[in-house]
Structure formats: C-alpha cells, structure tokens
Design a protein around this motif. Structure first.
Motif, PDB file in Angstrom:
ATOM      1  N   SER A 188      28.859  40.941 -42.787  1.00 19.29           N
ATOM      2  CA  SER A 188      30.308  41.537 -42.569  1.00 19.29           C
ATOM      3  C   SER A 188      31.194  40.867 -41.462  1.00 19.29           C
ATOM      4  O   SER A 188      30.700  40.302 -40.692  1.00 19.29           O
ATOM      5  N   THR A 189      32.448  41.217 -41.600  1.00 16.27           N
ATOM      6  CA  THR A 189      33.084  40.467 -40.392  1.00 16.27           C
ATOM      7  C   THR A 189      32.687  40.960 -38.908  1.00 16.27           C
ATOM      8  O   THR A 189      32.759  40.448 -38.060  1.00 16.27           O
TER       9      THR A 189
ATOM     10  N   HIS B 223      40.218  40.590 -32.036  1.00 15.04           N
ATOM     11  CA  HIS B 223      40.138  38.938 -31.500  1.00 15.04           C
ATOM     12  C   HIS B 223      39.949  38.166 -32.616  1.00 15.04           C
ATOM     13  O   HIS B 223      40.524  37.048 -32.660  1.00 15.04           O
ATOM     14  N   LEU B 224      39.170  38.461 -33.571  1.00 12.99           N
ATOM     15  CA  LEU B 224      38.980  37.582 -34.887  1.00 12.99           C
ATOM     16  C   LEU B 224      39.782  36.995 -35.347  1.00 12.99           C
ATOM     17  O   LEU B 224      40.137  36.052 -36.108  1.00 12.99           O
TER      18      LEU B 224
ATOM     19  N   PRO C 190      42.009  35.385 -40.729  1.00 14.60           N
ATOM     20  CA  PRO C 190      42.679  36.926 -41.461  1.00 14.60           C
ATOM     21  C   PRO C 190      41.538  37.693 -42.192  1.00 14.60           C
ATOM     22  O   PRO C 190      41.768  38.811 -42.427  1.00 14.60           O
ATOM     23  N   SER C 191      40.568  36.941 -42.585  1.00 20.19           N
ATOM     24  CA  SER C 191      39.468  37.717 -43.606  1.00 20.19           C
ATOM     25  C   SER C 191      38.270  36.760 -43.792  1.00 20.19           C
ATOM     26  O   SER C 191      37.977  35.846 -43.303  1.00 20.19           O
ATOM     27  N   LYS C 192      37.302  37.546 -43.971  1.00 20.51           N
ATOM     28  CA  LYS C 192      35.979  36.869 -44.434  1.00 20.51           C
ATOM     29  C   LYS C 192      36.044  35.948 -45.296  1.00 20.51           C
ATOM     30  O   LYS C 192      35.517  34.513 -44.957  1.00 20.51           O
ATOM     31  N   ILE C 193      36.946  35.654 -46.267  1.00 22.77           N
ATOM     32  CA  ILE C 193      36.809  34.550 -47.375  1.00 22.77           C
ATOM     33  C   ILE C 193      37.624  33.435 -46.392  1.00 22.77           C
ATOM     34  O   ILE C 193      37.284  32.558 -46.691  1.00 22.77           O
ATOM     35  N   ALA C 194      38.522  33.693 -45.681  1.00 20.33           N
ATOM     36  CA  ALA C 194      39.174  32.730 -44.883  1.00 20.33           C
ATOM     37  C   ALA C 194      38.234  32.015 -44.252  1.00 20.33           C
ATOM     38  O   ALA C 194      38.365  30.779 -43.826  1.00 20.33           O
ATOM     39  N   ILE C 195      37.354  32.642 -43.542  1.00 17.05           N
ATOM     40  CA  ILE C 195      36.051  32.171 -42.604  1.00 17.05           C
ATOM     41  C   ILE C 195      35.197  31.329 -43.718  1.00 17.05           C
ATOM     42  O   ILE C 195      34.920  30.037 -43.370  1.00 17.05           O
TER      43      ILE C 195
END
Length: 220
Positions: free
Chosen positions: A33-34, A47-48, A53-58
């Motif tokens: 998870s994030t 801070h993340l 903006p999201s886990k998908i973006a990561i």
C-alpha cells in the motif's frame, strides 16, 4: 510560496521509487500500500503526495525509469565488439541474477491478468520495450551483426518472451545452474540472431553417434 529545488525534488522521488520497489518486491503490487511505501521511505502520506498522487502513479514512474535504463543499456550493447555477447551478459545480469526483476516481472504479468487498469500499464510498457528491441535490431542489422532476414518486430516479441522466461527460471528452480543456462542461452541467441555465415561458423555440428533414442513416458 516556497520554491521547489528541482535537484532535491528528483532525488526524493528516486528515494521513494527505491522504497516502492522494495515494497512491491516484498509484498506484491496488490499487497503493498501507499502507507507501506511511506513507512519504507520514512515519509508521511501527506508528504508522498507532493511527489506522486497515487500508487498507480508510482508504478508508472517505476516503469518509465526502467525504460530509460533499458535504453541506456541498448546503446551500450550496440557499441560492444560482440553485440550478442554483450546482450547475453546484460540478460544474465538483469534477469538470471537479479531477483527483484524476477519477482516484479512475474507479479506484474499476474496482476495484469486480473486488473484491467494494470493491464493497460503493462501493455504500454511492453509496447515501449518492443519498439526499443526493434530499433536495436534494425541498427544491429545495418551494422551486419544480426541476421538481416529477421523481421525486427517479430524478433522483438520473441526476445521479450525469452527475457520473461529467463526471469522465471530461477524461481522455478532455485538450484538453477546459471552458468550452464547462460551457455545454452548463448548458443540459442547465436543461432537465432547471427547473420547466416557467422551463425554457421559459430555452431559446431554434433556427433551423431553420441545421440541416444528418446525416453518415452509410459502411459498409465
């Protein structure tokens, strides 16, 4: 309004991506998870979102980073004296001996099979990798180092499958003899990619007398 230092910003993004890779390797794309990523990176969830903006973006940023590194490796391979030898060394280093790539590759394909949003990411990544392989093959063909009779697009698909398979081998068999597997992979790539005359020179005929009949599996 506080100005953002672009160097520090990119450095922090890199640290977060490294933390995400560790989390995804350990817990999977679905399991991590994030919050896990924030804990691993030593930052707060608030801070993340200054960076992703999201886990998908990561995940998409991880893929883009991987593509950039792949492009750099392809350029380096093309400058090598023996392009197939250099390609083989890269496969050994980044696939047969690199555990995170093995885990993330298989988990990514599994997640894409059940998650349509993730499948689109994998499709985009595969298309980009296919283009890089095809461009690499065209350049190597123009240099006379890869069989000009091979279709670059079709060959790219086969090589992607070989990479996927090489990453699965150490998971299927933890006692895999990597040196032996690399030697066999070298034989296969030479026979597949080398220009006809070079391929024949590199391949020694087997002694037919040493061959044995196939062992048949008995039907129960």
């Amino acid at each position: 309004m506080r100005k953002v230092d672009p160097v520090k910003h990119e450095r922090k993004r890199g640290e977060i991506l490294d933390a995400a890779i560790r989390c995804f390797t350990r817990d999977g794309f679905r399991g991590a998870s994030t919050t896990d990523i924030c804990t691993e990176a030593g930052i707060s969830p608030g801070h993340l979102y200054h960076y992703f903006p999201s886990k998908i973006a990561i995940i998409e940023a991880m893929i883009d980073l991987g593509l950039c590194r792949s492009a750099e490796r392809f350029e380096k391979i093309l400058t090598a004296t023996d392009v197939i030898e250099a390609l083989l060394a890269d496969i050994e280093e980044t696939s047969l001996r690199f555990r995170p790539a093995q885990i993330l590759n298989l988990d990514g394909l599994a997640e894409a099979a059940r998650n349509p949003e993730f499948a689109k990411i994998i499709e985009r990544h595969t298309e980009a990798v296919r283009r890089m392989w095809a461009d690499f093959l065209r350049q190597a063909q123009s240099q006379g180092r890869v069989d000009p009779g091979l279709d670059p697009e079709a060959t790219a698909n086969i090589l992607i499958a070989i990479i996927d398979g090489s990453r699965a081998m150490p998971i299927r068999n933890p006692k895999l003899d990597i040196k032996q597997s690399t030697a066999h992979l070298k034989t296969m790539l030479i026979r597949f990619l080398s220009p006809p005359e070079a391929g024949r020179a590199a391949s020694k005929p087997r002694d037919q007398r040493a061959s044995r009949p196939l062992t048949l599996v008995r039907k129960r």
